[in-house]
Design a protein around this motif. Sequence first.
Motif, mmCIF file in Angstrom:
data_model
loop_
_atom_site.group_PDB
_atom_site.id
_atom_site.type_symbol
_atom_site.label_atom_id
_atom_site.label_comp_id
_atom_site.label_asym_id
_atom_site.label_seq_id
_atom_site.Cartn_x
_atom_site.Cartn_y
_atom_site.Cartn_z
ATOM 1 N N ILE A 251 37.816 10.779 29.749
ATOM 2 C CA ILE A 251 38.020 10.829 31.180
ATOM 3 C C ILE A 251 36.773 10.085 32.015
ATOM 4 O O ILE A 251 35.806 10.256 31.692
ATOM 5 C CB ILE A 251 38.014 12.318 31.682
ATOM 6 N N VAL A 252 37.431 9.469 32.964
ATOM 7 C CA VAL A 252 36.637 8.242 33.686
ATOM 8 C C VAL A 252 36.553 8.639 35.169
ATOM 9 O O VAL A 252 37.572 9.171 35.801
ATOM 10 C CB VAL A 252 37.010 6.851 33.693
ATOM 11 N N SER A 253 35.291 9.102 35.619
ATOM 12 C CA SER A 253 35.184 9.400 37.050
ATOM 13 C C SER A 253 33.886 8.563 37.669
ATOM 14 O O SER A 253 33.035 8.048 36.918
ATOM 15 C CB SER A 253 35.189 10.687 37.246
ATOM 16 N N ASP A 254 33.422 8.808 38.808
ATOM 17 C CA ASP A 254 32.325 8.413 39.331
ATOM 18 C C ASP A 254 31.333 9.516 39.160
ATOM 19 O O ASP A 254 31.607 10.324 38.499
ATOM 20 C CB ASP A 254 32.666 8.050 40.947
ATOM 21 N N GLU A 255 30.364 9.526 40.028
ATOM 22 C CA GLU A 255 29.044 10.442 39.840
ATOM 23 C C GLU A 255 29.294 11.804 40.482
ATOM 24 O O GLU A 255 28.226 12.465 40.602
ATOM 25 C CB GLU A 255 27.761 9.835 40.025
ATOM 26 N N ASP A 256 30.397 12.116 40.911
ATOM 27 C CA ASP A 256 30.828 13.317 41.498
ATOM 28 C C ASP A 256 30.656 14.368 40.799
ATOM 29 O O ASP A 256 31.138 14.778 39.544
ATOM 30 C CB ASP A 256 32.503 13.278 41.990
ATOM 31 N N LYS A 257 29.709 15.316 41.265
ATOM 32 C CA LYS A 257 28.948 16.387 40.528
ATOM 33 C C LYS A 257 30.097 17.610 40.372
ATOM 34 O O LYS A 257 30.143 18.159 39.290
ATOM 35 C CB LYS A 257 27.748 17.051 41.241
ATOM 36 N N ALA A 258 30.991 17.356 41.250
ATOM 37 C CA ALA A 258 32.150 18.659 41.112
ATOM 38 C C ALA A 258 32.979 18.310 39.767
ATOM 39 O O ALA A 258 33.777 19.032 38.966
ATOM 40 C CB ALA A 258 32.688 18.760 42.296
ATOM 41 N N ILE A 259 33.413 16.962 39.772
ATOM 42 C CA ILE A 259 34.053 16.317 38.594
ATOM 43 C C ILE A 259 33.246 16.534 37.197
ATOM 44 O O ILE A 259 34.069 17.027 36.278
ATOM 45 C CB ILE A 259 34.565 15.049 38.781
ATOM 46 N N ILE A 260 32.230 16.270 37.595
ATOM 47 C CA ILE A 260 31.342 16.240 35.940
ATOM 48 C C ILE A 260 31.341 17.531 35.800
ATOM 49 O O ILE A 260 31.705 18.127 34.532
ATOM 50 C CB ILE A 260 29.931 15.889 36.419
ATOM 51 N N GLY A 261 31.029 18.558 36.480
ATOM 52 C CA GLY A 261 30.941 20.042 35.904
ATOM 53 C C GLY A 261 32.434 20.460 35.565
ATOM 54 O O GLY A 261 32.151 21.229 34.408
ATOM 55 N N ALA A 262 33.291 20.295 36.325
ATOM 56 C CA ALA A 262 34.703 20.706 35.900
ATOM 57 C C ALA A 262 35.159 20.303 34.655
ATOM 58 O O ALA A 262 35.766 20.996 33.748
ATOM 59 C CB ALA A 262 35.639 20.365 37.173
ATOM 60 N N VAL A 263 35.014 18.970 34.446
ATOM 61 C CA VAL A 263 35.453 18.265 33.091
ATOM 62 C C VAL A 263 34.386 18.753 31.837
ATOM 63 O O VAL A 263 34.963 19.177 30.808
ATOM 64 C CB VAL A 263 34.955 16.825 33.130
ATOM 65 N N LYS A 264 33.284 19.253 32.133
ATOM 66 C CA LYS A 264 32.445 19.693 31.090
ATOM 67 C C LYS A 264 32.762 21.021 30.775
ATOM 68 O O LYS A 264 32.949 21.434 29.445
ATOM 69 C CB LYS A 264 30.929 19.611 31.488
ATOM 70 N N MET A 265 33.394 21.644 31.596
ATOM 71 C CA MET A 265 33.662 23.254 31.403
ATOM 72 C C MET A 265 35.243 23.117 30.604
ATOM 73 O O MET A 265 35.421 24.068 29.675
ATOM 74 C CB MET A 265 33.733 24.146 32.420
ATOM 75 N N VAL A 266 36.073 22.172 31.196
ATOM 76 C CA VAL A 266 37.479 22.468 30.686
ATOM 77 C C VAL A 266 37.636 21.420 29.381
ATOM 78 O O VAL A 266 38.455 21.871 28.325
ATOM 79 C CB VAL A 266 38.452 21.866 31.923
ATOM 80 N N PHE A 267 36.894 20.307 29.155
ATOM 81 C CA PHE A 267 37.342 19.238 28.277
ATOM 82 C C PHE A 267 35.886 19.215 27.585
ATOM 83 O O PHE A 267 35.339 18.243 27.602
ATOM 84 C CB PHE A 267 37.625 18.147 28.706
ATOM 85 N N PRO A 268 35.225 20.280 27.082
ATOM 86 C CA PRO A 268 33.826 19.849 26.447
ATOM 87 C C PRO A 268 33.730 18.888 25.393
ATOM 88 O O PRO A 268 32.443 18.331 25.134
ATOM 89 C CB PRO A 268 33.299 21.324 26.344
#
Length: 428
Positions: A251-268
Motif C-alpha cells: 500500500i502506497v501513501s504519503d506521510e499522512d499519520k491517519a493512513i499510516i495508523g489505519a493501514v498498520k491496524m487493518v493490514f499489519p
Amino acid sequence: MGKGNIAIDKSMIKTIVDGKIIIPLPKVLVGNRYYPMFSIFSPTQCDSCGSKLHVNSHHTCFIISRYGTISLNVTYWLCPTCKKHYHDQVIGVQGSANYSSEYYDTQINVRYDGRCSLHNSRRIGETYTEGVINVCGRAPCPTSLWLYEQKLAKLSKQELLNQGVSFEETLYVDGNWIKNGWKKKLEEFIGTKLTKKEWKKMRYKSVYVVATKEKVILDFEVTERLPTIEALMPLFIRIKNRFPEDKIKKIVSDEDKAIIGAVKMVFPEVTHSFCVFHQLKNVSKRYYEEFSSIEEIPDNDKITYNEISQLILSDTVISAVAHIQKIREFNSDLELSEASHKAISYAEEIFSKNVSFLKKGFTPETDNTMEQIFSLICDIVDKARSFKTNNGLTNFCYNLFTFFNKRCFSTGKWKGFSPLMRARFQYG
C-alpha cells in the motif's frame, strides 16, 4: 473538429420508411422484461386502498431527449375512495419530469467532460444539444440535474463497490480537501457567528481515495479535514473484505499519520510504502524558482540536486545517512546558489522524517498515481459549489468516480482505453 477519419456514431442511426425518418429507440429493463423507451405504463389500482382508479384528465407530455422532443399523450388518474392522484409512468423518464433519463446521463457526461459547475452545465448543455432539441439547445435546470444525480448515486455506489477488477498487488491511498457545508445552518446549530478564518477551517472535508496503478478507483471515505485513525478504518476494512487475503502486497501513501495508523491496524502484514514524488517535486520547485531551465543550473548545483534526489530515494537508513553527509559537505565546500541552500535546508527536514519511516520498514515509492487522479477531478470538484451536506458530497463522489473509471484516456499509450478497460486488458 478532430483531424482525419472519425468513426460514425451509429447509436442514433435513422432509416426511412414511406418517406418518414424512423429512429429505433433503445430498450429499458423493467423488472424482468425489456420495453422500448418511452413506453407508457398506466396504473390500475390505488396503492393505499386497492380501489379501481378513475380517469381524471388527459395531458400531452413533451419530453426532451437525445432523440429530439418526444410528444406523448398521458393520463392522470384519481382514486375515488381516498382521492389520491396517480399518473402514467413513462419508461426511461423519472416521475413526471420533462427530461428523459438518458438525456440526464448525457448532461452529466457533458458536465464532467466539460469540467464545469452544476449551474454552468446549462451553457455547455446548450452547445451540445444544438440542433437536437431546438435552435438554441436546452439543458436541465441545476435543481433537476442535481436531484437526478442523487438518485443515480444509488446505482453508482453499487457499481463502484462491487466492480471486479484485478491489479498488480499494489494499492494507492491519498486524501484531497473539498469545500463542503452550509454556513448559515452551521451557525444556527452552534448558536454563534463564524469569522472567515473559522469558516475556512470548518468548511473543508477530506475525501480519501483507494485506487490501483491503472487509476481504477475502488472506494473512498469522506472524513473531517484532519481525520483520526478510526475515521479511516471503515475504508480499509471494506477493502480487506473485498479482496482475497494475499491479493494486496503493498500500500502506497504519503506521510499522512491517519493512513499510516489505519493501514498498520487493518493490514499489519502488508508492506507500506511512502510516496516521495511530492518531495522530489518540492526540490525541483526550489531550483525552478531561481533558474528558468535545467541548462542554466551551474554544475555544483546540479551535483547537489542529484545528491538530494538520491537521499529522497534511499531505501535504507545507511544509504540515507551517506547521502546527507555528502550534502552537508557540499554545503560547506562548494559555492552554491541560493536555490541549493534552500534545497539543502529542505533535505535536512525530510532526512529525519524519511529515516523514521525506513526504520519502521517502509520503502520509498515515486509513483504519482494519486496526484494524477486528483488532477483530473479537482477542477470539477472546485467548481461544483453545491455541497451543502455530507450526503450530497458522498453521492457526488459515487457518480464522479464511477464516471472516471469508465472515461477513456485522451493522451498517452492508453489513449482510447478507460481505467477499467486498461486493467482488464492487462490482468484479464
